[in-house]
Motif scaffolding. Structure first.
Motif, PDB file in Angstrom:
ATOM      1  N   PHE A 113      -7.235 -73.952 -25.220  1.00 42.71           N
ATOM      2  CA  PHE A 113      -8.129 -74.130 -24.260  1.00 42.71           C
ATOM      3  C   PHE A 113      -8.116 -75.615 -24.178  1.00 42.71           C
ATOM      4  O   PHE A 113      -7.637 -76.176 -24.773  1.00 42.71           O
ATOM      5  N   GLU A 114      -8.591 -75.891 -22.850  1.00 42.25           N
ATOM      6  CA  GLU A 114      -8.485 -77.406 -22.336  1.00 42.25           C
ATOM      7  C   GLU A 114     -10.060 -77.890 -22.431  1.00 42.25           C
ATOM      8  O   GLU A 114     -11.031 -77.023 -21.700  1.00 42.25           O
ATOM      9  N   MET A 115     -10.300 -79.162 -22.393  1.00 40.53           N
ATOM     10  CA  MET A 115     -11.906 -79.710 -22.126  1.00 40.53           C
ATOM     11  C   MET A 115     -11.832 -80.793 -21.194  1.00 40.53           C
ATOM     12  O   MET A 115     -10.832 -81.553 -21.472  1.00 40.53           O
ATOM     13  N   TYR A 127     -19.103 -81.373 -20.204  1.00 42.34           N
ATOM     14  CA  TYR A 127     -17.866 -80.788 -20.215  1.00 42.34           C
ATOM     15  C   TYR A 127     -17.693 -79.603 -19.734  1.00 42.34           C
ATOM     16  O   TYR A 127     -18.747 -78.691 -19.889  1.00 42.34           O
ATOM     17  N   THR A 128     -16.631 -79.227 -19.240  1.00 39.04           N
ATOM     18  CA  THR A 128     -16.221 -78.062 -18.900  1.00 39.04           C
ATOM     19  C   THR A 128     -14.910 -77.362 -19.644  1.00 39.04           C
ATOM     20  O   THR A 128     -14.050 -78.420 -20.031  1.00 39.04           O
ATOM     21  N   PHE A 129     -14.711 -76.403 -19.659  1.00 38.27           N
ATOM     22  CA  PHE A 129     -13.565 -75.789 -20.375  1.00 38.27           C
ATOM     23  C   PHE A 129     -12.758 -74.868 -19.719  1.00 38.27           C
ATOM     24  O   PHE A 129     -13.471 -74.024 -19.241  1.00 38.27           O
ATOM     25  N   ASN A 131     -10.086 -71.932 -20.265  1.00 38.17           N
ATOM     26  CA  ASN A 131      -9.451 -70.885 -21.456  1.00 38.17           C
ATOM     27  C   ASN A 131      -7.895 -70.606 -20.838  1.00 38.17           C
ATOM     28  O   ASN A 131      -7.657 -70.082 -19.953  1.00 38.17           O
ATOM     29  N   TRP A 141     -17.004 -68.066 -27.870  1.00 39.74           N
ATOM     30  CA  TRP A 141     -16.910 -69.499 -27.906  1.00 39.74           C
ATOM     31  C   TRP A 141     -18.126 -70.114 -28.826  1.00 39.74           C
ATOM     32  O   TRP A 141     -19.186 -69.438 -28.629  1.00 39.74           O
ATOM     33  N   ASP A 155     -14.108 -68.175 -19.531  1.00 40.90           N
ATOM     34  CA  ASP A 155     -14.490 -69.648 -19.157  1.00 40.90           C
ATOM     35  C   ASP A 155     -15.880 -69.793 -19.085  1.00 40.90           C
ATOM     36  O   ASP A 155     -16.583 -69.360 -17.921  1.00 40.90           O
ATOM     37  N   ILE A 169     -15.655 -77.578 -31.438  1.00 40.73           N
ATOM     38  CA  ILE A 169     -15.486 -76.552 -30.469  1.00 40.73           C
ATOM     39  C   ILE A 169     -14.481 -75.502 -30.911  1.00 40.73           C
ATOM     40  O   ILE A 169     -13.426 -75.566 -31.255  1.00 40.73           O
TER      41      ILE A 169
END
Length: 447
Positions: A113-115, A127-129, A131, A141, A155, A169
């Motif tokens: 995943f990216e933050m 923050y948004t995440f 997937n 999560w 997501d 996280i």
């Protein structure tokens, strides 16, 4: 007759009996390498059939897709799906049996995943995440210190963190058979603090106006600054670390407002400045006799601007032109003493300086026969340079004569190359053998 009937009966018993076929009971097992059902999957089969002699294997979706071996070896599956495996076994008696099993092949499970930080990391940090996992159909999560703290969505959207520090996280994914997890962390910046300290310049460390002050901004988590200065030539600044000249005496207030777009904090401090006396006071300076200077235990060469006393080994071509005062004391008996100009060292035991200054001295006011005069009492009560300013300091043979230790305190007058007038008060003659020295206070004009 009876004998013939008996023989025929025996023949009929063995010759007329019906032959029974051997039954086939088909059975097999399989094992997945490393118990990993994610493609590519390699499977080995174990034939447990009883009564069979010939075998027909069919592997839907497998490579190879068919085998007639009792044990077909390793079969590989390269695509996701549910596939049937069929084994038919026969023997020479005509017996036959079939068994069918299914195998579920999964996509490879990858957890990732990216933050993405929204705006900045100051509290509250958003923050948004995204997937980026694959091969999974369930998601869990956990957001340490976040709002919300948990989510089961693929997501989860926006999460807000308010407490400064590191936050873990964790994403756990599954495909119904296996679970995988990944942890990353974010850091929320400390809460905003507005703070500063200051350092007055060396030349102005008596806090007499005008005084130049360098401010050191120690604020935390700030992105912009607004300074205000009371009694200064510049009343405000948005620099991070401004340098300010204060021109008004009294207690002056300095205010710093720091901001980061989410918070604003203000701190105030005060500095007291004093009237400009144009008088620099230097206390308890120990001028060594010539042996102390040569032995590098006590200096005899003084730089007024740097307020530093130099010994013989500290005199370099760069230092020599900065020397203002030189004391020559012949011995610890203090029978021959005098202050000499840096450019007139030929009559002493000191080495001559390169590019020396010229300083005028009156060592013996009692022998000077000149108008310049200053008593120890006047020296002690001097609060500004008015007395020094009115002195006419000229070099006379009488004023340059040596002095001894019979008069304490003694006042020596001088005027530097730059025209600054000053007075040296010799407070005591200290016998310490080769390290003997005189203890003095100096008052000299700043400008």
């Amino acid at each position: 007759m009876n004998k013939i009937i008996y023989i025929l009966s025996i023949f009929c018993l063995f010759g007329c009996a019906k032959e029974e076929a051997i039954p086939v009971i088909t059975d097999f097992e399989f094992e997945v390498f490393n118990d990993d059902f994610s493609i590519p999957v390699q499977v080995v089969f174990f034939n447990r059939t009883k009564g069979g002699e010939d075998y027909e294997w069919t592997f839907e979706g497998g490579v190879p897709s068919r085998s007639v071996n009792r044990n077909p070896g390793v079969i590989q599956y390269d695509a996701k799906g549910v596939y049937s495996i069929e084994l038919t076994a026969t023997n020479q008696d005509g017996s036959q049996d079939t068994k069918v099993l299914e195998i579920k092949i999964d996509d490879p499970v990858i957890v990732d995943f990216e933050m993405t930080n929204q705006v900045d990391t100051f509290s509250p940090a958003k923050y948004t995440f995204q997937n980026k996992s694959s091969g999974a159909d369930s998601f869990s999560w956990t957001f340490e210190g976040g709002i919300p703290a948990n989510s089961t969505k693929r997501d989860p959207g926006e999460v807000v963190f308010t407490e400064p520090g590191n936050h873990v996280i964790r994403l756990e994914i599954g495909n119904g058979r296996e679970t995988y997890d990944l942890q990353k962390s974010i850091t929320v910046a400390p809460f905003l603090i507005s703070d500063f300290e200051y350092q007055i310049t060396f030349a102005d460390d008596d806090f007499q106006i005008p005084a130049r002050v360098q401010f050191q901004n120690n604020s935390i988590s700030a992105t912009s600054y607004q300074w205000t200065f009371g009694g200064a030539a510049t009343s405000s600044s948005i620099e991070e670390n401004p340098e300010i000249i204060f021109t008004q005496e009294g207690i002056q207030t300095i205010r710093l407002t720091a901001s980061n777009g989410k918070e604003t904090k203000t701190i105030t401090k005060q500095i007291e400045f004093f009237k400009n006396t144009n008088l620099r006071e230097l206390n308890d300076i120990k001028f060594g006799i010539n042996t102390a200077h040569a032995g590098n235990t006590r200096g005899s060469f003084y730089n007024i601007a740097e307020r530093k006393l130099y010994t013989a080994n500290e005199i370099t071509p760069d230092i020599g032109p900065l020397v203002d005062l030189v004391f020559f004391g012949l011995s610890s008996t203090f029978n021959r003493n005098r202050f000499v100009s840096p450019d007139q060292l030929s009559g002493t035991t000191f080495d001559e300086l390169q590019n020396p200054k010229n300083t005028i001295f009156i060592n013996s006011q009692e022998l000077c026969n000149c108008s310049a005069s200053l008593t120890p009492a006047q020296f002690d009560t001097m609060q500004d340079d008015s007395l020094l300013k009115n002195l006419v300091i000229t070099e006379t043979p009488g004023g340059l004569q040596d002095f001894n230790n019979t008069m304490v305190p003694r006042i020596v007058l001088f005027q530097t190359k730059e025209g600054k007038k000053g007075a040296i008060k010799i407070k005591s003659f200290v016998d310490d053998g080769q390290n003997s020295y005189i203890l003095v206070d100096i008052k000299v004009q700043k400008e």
